[in-house]
Design a protein around this motif. Structure first.
Motif, PDB file in Angstrom:
ATOM      1  N   SER A   1       5.491   8.622   1.885  1.00 50.03           N
ATOM      2  CA  SER A   1       4.492   7.707   2.233  1.00 50.03           C
ATOM      3  C   SER A   1       3.969   7.991   3.612  1.00 50.03           C
ATOM      4  O   SER A   1       2.906   7.392   3.828  1.00 50.03           O
ATOM      5  CB  SER A   1       5.150   6.416   2.289  1.00 50.03           C
TER       6      SER A   1
ATOM      7  N   LEU B   1      -2.845  10.879   2.521  1.00 44.13           N
ATOM      8  CA  LEU B   1      -3.293  11.492   1.201  1.00 44.13           C
ATOM      9  C   LEU B   1      -4.866  11.216   1.351  1.00 44.13           C
ATOM     10  O   LEU B   1      -5.380   9.942   1.692  1.00 44.13           O
ATOM     11  CB  LEU B   1      -2.445  10.533   0.213  1.00 44.13           C
TER      12      LEU B   1
ATOM     13  N   LYS C   1       0.923  -1.264   0.065  1.00 42.41           N
ATOM     14  CA  LYS C   1       0.159   0.047   0.009  1.00 42.41           C
ATOM     15  C   LYS C   1       0.865   1.221  -0.014  1.00 42.41           C
ATOM     16  O   LYS C   1       0.515   2.193  -0.629  1.00 42.41           O
ATOM     17  CB  LYS C   1      -0.750  -0.096   1.182  1.00 42.41           C
ATOM     18  N   SER C   2       2.065   1.309   0.848  1.00 42.86           N
ATOM     19  CA  SER C   2       2.989   2.406   0.939  1.00 42.86           C
ATOM     20  C   SER C   2       3.371   2.770  -0.501  1.00 42.86           C
ATOM     21  O   SER C   2       3.662   3.878  -0.912  1.00 42.86           O
ATOM     22  CB  SER C   2       3.932   2.272   1.781  1.00 42.86           C
TER      23      SER C   2
ATOM     24  N   GLN D   1       1.468   9.612  -5.905  1.00 41.92           N
ATOM     25  CA  GLN D   1       2.054  10.734  -5.677  1.00 41.92           C
ATOM     26  C   GLN D   1       3.087  11.197  -6.740  1.00 41.92           C
ATOM     27  O   GLN D   1       2.925  12.187  -7.538  1.00 41.92           O
ATOM     28  CB  GLN D   1       2.917  10.962  -4.310  1.00 41.92           C
TER      29      GLN D   1
ATOM     30  N   GLY E   1      -3.836   4.098  -3.149  1.00 39.62           N
ATOM     31  CA  GLY E   1      -2.885   4.968  -2.492  1.00 39.62           C
ATOM     32  C   GLY E   1      -3.124   5.820  -1.396  1.00 39.62           C
ATOM     33  O   GLY E   1      -2.505   6.457  -0.792  1.00 39.62           O
ATOM     34  N   SER E   2      -4.521   6.009  -1.463  1.00 33.64           N
ATOM     35  CA  SER E   2      -5.097   7.009  -0.526  1.00 33.64           C
ATOM     36  C   SER E   2      -5.375   6.446   1.026  1.00 33.64           C
ATOM     37  O   SER E   2      -5.490   5.245   0.994  1.00 33.64           O
ATOM     38  CB  SER E   2      -6.649   7.479  -0.776  1.00 33.64           C
ATOM     39  N   ASP E   3      -5.012   7.401   1.971  1.00 32.47           N
ATOM     40  CA  ASP E   3      -5.215   6.766   3.273  1.00 32.47           C
ATOM     41  C   ASP E   3      -6.811   7.156   3.667  1.00 32.47           C
ATOM     42  O   ASP E   3      -7.162   6.313   4.472  1.00 32.47           O
ATOM     43  CB  ASP E   3      -4.435   7.715   4.277  1.00 32.47           C
TER      44      ASP E   3
ATOM     45  N   LYS F   1       1.119   4.384  -2.760  1.00 33.99           N
ATOM     46  CA  LYS F   1       0.825   5.855  -2.309  1.00 33.99           C
ATOM     47  C   LYS F   1       2.090   6.439  -3.262  1.00 33.99           C
ATOM     48  O   LYS F   1       1.612   7.522  -3.829  1.00 33.99           O
ATOM     49  CB  LYS F   1       1.044   6.070  -0.785  1.00 33.99           C
TER      50      LYS F   1
END
Length: 641
Positions: free
Chosen positions: A456, A460, A439-440, A447, A532-534, A443
């Motif tokens: 990371s 986001l 996942k990181s 970006q 990529g989003s948190d 991200k």
């Protein structure tokens, strides 16, 4: 790979020749040069043999790899062939009924037999095209019937054929989930837009690219409408492994030669014609489904038609289930119009049947579906049955209260075969609840692709449904405040021009440092935004069309609902009883969070947040889970009625 393998074998043969030559010459040298030369030659021979052995092992690995690829390819082809074979058999059974070879009761049992033994079918019926109906019938009778449901959905939308709203994904998602568990599903899709076969390509909202085996059934079908019998053509095909039947009216072709699915003054006549024609075909073809599954007001007239007319035509074992996605649209009409499809207006224009509660001189078609269905499933991810009846019934509260015991609530789902980070082909690195390392990486890739600073650890936030900005302009203030906490935003463009203008202005104000606005549809980028989003901003947790909250949970992004007041984010009632499993989870896990609170939790307690995300990813909110369970529960309950 095959070329590489051939080269390896050639090298092995060449080296074998060299080694034999070395062995022969070594005997001569050993007799002249003594022990030192003998030892040196032995080392050289041993090295050469080791090389040969390594090549043999490499060749063996190549062979194993090729075999694995061949088996995988055969498995994929076998699955596709099996699905086609099942439906070829089912259509041949229809033919047996129409030609009088079998009666409708036996046909119903044979259809269940095919679906109940689908993994054996390919072995026995591989030569189906060479067999006559009589020969196929003899083989079919050797199979034993299994307890599976035969469900026919009569609907106005089905993804990807006709997609207007959330109904299309619901019909296809539920159908695939049911069939995956061994049930037999057939979909009768509204004839709208299917009228002129040679002109199908002219309609922008119709997609036939995934329709397989489209063909016309060579049998006449007459259906009743406006005092006469009218001819129809029947077309069948397969979409996503699901049998689809399309009805093409001949005399009333003007009903369906339209550019839109809904929104015409004669919608009642059009949908009523389709509903009656569907039932006429079901009865004539000898189908005896366990369930007729109808949707919204457009096919709700099937309920009264079935119980007043068709139940006596060999369908005594069939039951009716109505799905309501909302109660906004109900269709009020003059009672005498019911006679168009063969119903008796006088017997139905009554308070306990179709008479509207407010405008008593009219009949309410959706109310008729509620009254005449054995079970009713209301699609709502967040609200309980009691809340829906009291607050969202749009005048149908008296009817819903009377029939409360047959109401069930189901959340929508999503397609986890397409939306799954552990095997998503669009991601640079796959990941899962058990291993979040990828996942990181996603991200940073996101970006980098959008020109944001790569870090990371930066929070986001993605926003997929940007219509929420039009719904709540104050969200711009929320975004501005969050950027002061080193938060990055990615917004996906909207069809609403004013929203796009607001986004462009906001991006300019932020000097392009912490926000990106994507004003085009890019499927690969959309998958990467989820990965990529948190955090994913949502207008509501009940989002049946794009299913944003469900996909966010699967991809490890926290769904956060947005309202105008940052301090009062919760716009649902947390204490409601009998809510869906999805509602209970989302309320306890993320429902209490505002955007600023979610950002603070991520930054202040990253290990706890990571565990919360992993727990959310492990939950199953796809079509195969709660939505499937609710419907099978309804089907099972109806069977004993």
């Amino acid at each position: 790979m095959a070329l590489c393998l051939g080269r390896n074998i050639g090298v092995i043969k060449a080296r074998r020749t060299v080694c034999c030559s070395l062995s022969s010459s070594s005997s001569s040298k050993n007799s002249n040069n003594g022990g030192d030369a003998n030892g040196l030659l032995k080392e050289e021979e041993e090295e050469k043999y080791n090389d040969i052995w390594e090549l043999f092992k490499e060749a063996q690995q190549n062979i194993l790899y090729l075999n694995k690829q061949r088996l995988q390819s055969e498995a994929v082809n076998k699955l596709g062939n099996e699905q086609s074979l099942w439906w070829e058999l089912l259509l041949r059974i229809d033919s047996m009924v129409l030609t009088g070879l079998i009666d409708s009761a036996e046909a119903s049992g044979l259809r269940k037999t095919v679906m109940g033994n689908k993994f054996s079918v390919a072995l026995v019926f591989f030569d189906i095209r060479q067999k006559t109906d009589a020969e196929l019938l003899a083989k079919l009778r050797h199979f034993s019937d299994k307890n599976v449901f035969h469900i026919i959905q009569i609907c106005t939308e089905m993804e990807p054929l006709v997609s207007v709203g959330s109904l299309s994904s619901y019909v296809t998602g539920l159908s695939k989930a049911l069939q995956k568990k061994g049930h037999m599903v057939e979909n009768f899709v509204n004839a709208i837009l299917f009228c002129y076969v040679k002109k199908w390509h002219r309609y922008a909202c119709l997609d036939l690219t995934e329709m397989q085996g489209l063909r016309e059934i060579e049998a006449e079908l007459y259906s009743y409408f406006n005092g006469q019998l009218h001819g129809n053509r029947i077309w069948t095909g397969i979409v996503h492994g699901i049998g689809v039947t399309l009805i093409q009216p001949l005399y009333y072709s003007s009903f369906f030669d339209r550019e839109r699915v809904y929104g015409y003054s004669d919608d009642f006549e059009r949908f009523t014609y389709f509903s009656r024609a569907s039932l006429d075909y079901i009865a004539k073809s000898g189908k005896q489904p366990d369930v007729l599954h109808i949707h919204n007001w457009e096919t709700a007239i099937v309920g009264p038609l079935f119980w007043d007319i068709f139940v006596k035509q060999g369908l005594g074992g069939t039951r009716v289930l109505l799905t309501c996605h909302d109660f906004d649209s109900q269709c009020l009409e003059q009672p005498d119009k019911l006679a168009l499809c063969g119903l008796d207006p006088a017997s139905l224009h009554r308070p306990d049947r179709l008479q509207d509660h407010t405008m008593t001189h009219l009949v309410n078609v959706l109310k008729g579906g509620l009254v005449y269905s054995n079970k009713v499933v209301i699609v709502s991810s967040m609200y309980s049955k009691e809340r829906i009846i009291s607050s969202f019934s749009h005048g149908l509260e008296p009817t819903l209260a009377i029939h409360k015991d047959k109401l069930l609530v189901s959340p929508c789902g999503f397609d986890n075969s397409t939306w799954d980070p552990s095997k998503d082909k669009f991601l640079p690195k796959n990941y899962s609840a058990d291993d979040l390392k990828g996942k990181s990486i996603c991200k940073v890739a996101l970006q980098q692709q959008l020109g944001l600073s790569r870090n990371s650890s930066t929070v986001l936030v993605g926003c997929i449904s940007t219509e929420l900005l039009d719904f709540d302009p104050n969200i711009q203030k929320v975004v501005w405040n969050a950027t002061q906490k080193n938060v990055q935003f990615i917004f996906v463009g909207s069809k609403v021009t004013s929203v796009n203008g607001a986004l462009e202005y906001l991006q300019k104000e932020l000097k392009d440092e912490t926000m990106r606005f994507v004003n085009k549809y890019d499927e690969a980028l959309l998958h990467l935004i989820y990965a990529g989003s948190d955090i994913i901003l949502c207008q509501s947790f009940h989002d049946p069309l794009p299913q944003v909250p469900l996909k966010a949970l699967k991809y490890g992004a926290a769904p956060v609902a947005v309202t105008s007041n940052e301090n009062k984010f919760r716009h649902f009632v947390a204490h409601e009883q009998e809510t869906t499993r999805f509602s209970q989870f989302i309320t306890s896990a993320f429902g209490y969070l505002s955007l600023s609170q979610a950002v603070d939790e991520i930054k202040n307690n990253p290990s706890k947040w990571k565990q919360k995300i992993a727990d959310a990813m492990a939950k199953d909110f796809s079509w195969n889970a709660e939505c499937y369970d609710v419907h099978v529960s309804a089907y099972t309950a109806m069977k004993s009625l």
